[in-house]
Design a protein around this motif. Structure first.
Motif, PDB file in Angstrom:
ATOM      1  N   SER A  35      -5.147 -37.697   8.160  1.00  0.00           N
ATOM      2  CA  SER A  35      -6.086 -38.267   9.132  1.00  0.00           C
ATOM      3  C   SER A  35      -5.603 -38.012  10.555  1.00  0.00           C
ATOM      4  O   SER A  35      -4.408 -38.037  10.837  1.00  0.00           O
ATOM      5  CB  SER A  35      -6.254 -39.770   8.887  1.00  0.00           C
ATOM      6  OG  SER A  35      -5.046 -40.477   9.090  1.00  0.00           O
ATOM      7  N   CYS A  37      -7.495 -37.795  14.910  1.00  0.00           N
ATOM      8  CA  CYS A  37      -8.709 -38.006  15.707  1.00  0.00           C
ATOM      9  C   CYS A  37      -9.794 -36.970  15.388  1.00  0.00           C
ATOM     10  O   CYS A  37     -10.969 -37.314  15.295  1.00  0.00           O
ATOM     11  CB  CYS A  37      -8.374 -37.955  17.196  1.00  0.00           C
ATOM     12  SG  CYS A  37      -7.383 -39.354  17.752  1.00  0.00           S
ATOM     13  N   CYS A  40     -11.971 -38.010  12.619  1.00  0.00           N
ATOM     14  CA  CYS A  40     -12.353 -39.430  12.674  1.00  0.00           C
ATOM     15  C   CYS A  40     -13.824 -39.536  13.056  1.00  0.00           C
ATOM     16  O   CYS A  40     -14.324 -38.754  13.881  1.00  0.00           O
ATOM     17  CB  CYS A  40     -11.489 -40.148  13.712  1.00  0.00           C
ATOM     18  SG  CYS A  40     -11.968 -41.857  14.024  1.00  0.00           S
ATOM     19  N   TRP A  67      -3.932 -40.004  16.636  1.00  0.00           N
ATOM     20  CA  TRP A  67      -4.307 -40.953  15.585  1.00  0.00           C
ATOM     21  C   TRP A  67      -4.236 -42.367  16.158  1.00  0.00           C
ATOM     22  O   TRP A  67      -3.442 -42.646  17.069  1.00  0.00           O
ATOM     23  CB  TRP A  67      -3.333 -40.867  14.399  1.00  0.00           C
ATOM     24  CG  TRP A  67      -3.694 -41.744  13.233  1.00  0.00           C
ATOM     25  CD1 TRP A  67      -4.530 -41.427  12.200  1.00  0.00           C
ATOM     26  CD2 TRP A  67      -3.248 -43.077  12.966  1.00  0.00           C
ATOM     27  NE1 TRP A  67      -4.622 -42.484  11.323  1.00  0.00           N
ATOM     28  CE2 TRP A  67      -3.848 -43.509  11.760  1.00  0.00           C
ATOM     29  CE3 TRP A  67      -2.392 -43.960  13.647  1.00  0.00           C
ATOM     30  CZ2 TRP A  67      -3.630 -44.781  11.219  1.00  0.00           C
ATOM     31  CZ3 TRP A  67      -2.173 -45.233  13.103  1.00  0.00           C
ATOM     32  CH2 TRP A  67      -2.788 -45.625  11.908  1.00  0.00           C
ATOM     33  N   TRP A  71      -8.840 -45.449  12.881  1.00  0.00           N
ATOM     34  CA  TRP A  71      -9.351 -44.216  12.257  1.00  0.00           C
ATOM     35  C   TRP A  71     -10.285 -44.536  11.101  1.00  0.00           C
ATOM     36  O   TRP A  71      -9.999 -45.422  10.279  1.00  0.00           O
ATOM     37  CB  TRP A  71      -8.197 -43.342  11.744  1.00  0.00           C
ATOM     38  CG  TRP A  71      -8.677 -42.052  11.125  1.00  0.00           C
ATOM     39  CD1 TRP A  71      -8.954 -40.892  11.780  1.00  0.00           C
ATOM     40  CD2 TRP A  71      -8.969 -41.806   9.734  1.00  0.00           C
ATOM     41  NE1 TRP A  71      -9.399 -39.944  10.889  1.00  0.00           N
ATOM     42  CE2 TRP A  71      -9.420 -40.470   9.630  1.00  0.00           C
ATOM     43  CE3 TRP A  71      -8.901 -42.586   8.581  1.00  0.00           C
ATOM     44  CZ2 TRP A  71      -9.789 -39.894   8.416  1.00  0.00           C
ATOM     45  CZ3 TRP A  71      -9.274 -42.012   7.368  1.00  0.00           C
ATOM     46  CH2 TRP A  71      -9.709 -40.680   7.291  1.00  0.00           C
ATOM     47  N   LYS A  73     -12.881 -42.293   8.329  1.00  0.00           N
ATOM     48  CA  LYS A  73     -13.232 -40.953   7.862  1.00  0.00           C
ATOM     49  C   LYS A  73     -14.613 -40.545   8.362  1.00  0.00           C
ATOM     50  O   LYS A  73     -15.572 -41.322   8.258  1.00  0.00           O
ATOM     51  CB  LYS A  73     -13.205 -40.931   6.329  1.00  0.00           C
ATOM     52  CG  LYS A  73     -13.307 -39.540   5.721  1.00  0.00           C
ATOM     53  CD  LYS A  73     -13.251 -39.681   4.194  1.00  0.00           C
ATOM     54  CE  LYS A  73     -13.158 -38.408   3.422  1.00  0.00           C
ATOM     55  NZ  LYS A  73     -13.671 -37.214   3.958  1.00  0.00           N
ATOM     56  N   LYS A  74     -14.682 -39.343   8.903  1.00  0.00           N
ATOM     57  CA  LYS A  74     -15.961 -38.797   9.336  1.00  0.00           C
ATOM     58  C   LYS A  74     -16.802 -38.516   8.091  1.00  0.00           C
ATOM     59  O   LYS A  74     -16.301 -37.942   7.124  1.00  0.00           O
ATOM     60  CB  LYS A  74     -15.703 -37.492  10.101  1.00  0.00           C
ATOM     61  CG  LYS A  74     -16.835 -37.069  10.984  1.00  0.00           C
ATOM     62  CD  LYS A  74     -16.432 -35.812  11.771  1.00  0.00           C
ATOM     63  CE  LYS A  74     -17.400 -35.543  12.884  1.00  0.00           C
ATOM     64  NZ  LYS A  74     -16.826 -35.775  14.196  1.00  0.00           N
TER      65      LYS A  74
END
Ligand code: SF4
Length: 75
Positions: A35, A37, A40, A67, A71, A73-74
């Motif tokens: 993970s 940015c 994100c 990060w 955060w 998850k996209k």
């Protein structure tokens, strides 16, 4: 816009680091491997952009490789 300073109070509060590898994984046990940015849901930029805006840091730029503990998850 200026990059987020890791010592900025908001950055400290969220555990933001410019390099996700340096995230405090002992403190933030929710840390998901890989993970950062750039992947994100809150990152405002293309996945390839080196930096981008984040609504949690108005007027500043977060690092794609950064990060923070918010955060998500996209999709
Ligand atoms: Fe980066 Fe997402 Fe945290 Fe914003 S919310 S600083 S884009 S990890």
């Amino acid at each position: 816009a200026a990059p987020v300073d890791e010592k900025d109070p908001q950055a400290v509060a969220l555990g933001y680091v410019a390099d996700a590898a340096k995230a405090d994984k002992a403190k933030y046990k929710q840390f998901v491997a890989g993970s950062h940015c750039g992947n994100c849901a809150l990152f405002q930029g293309k996945p390839t952009d080196a930096t981008g805006n984040c609504p949690l840091f108005a007027g500043k730029q977060v690092n794609n490789k950064g990060w923070c503990s918010a955060w998500a998850k996209k999709a």
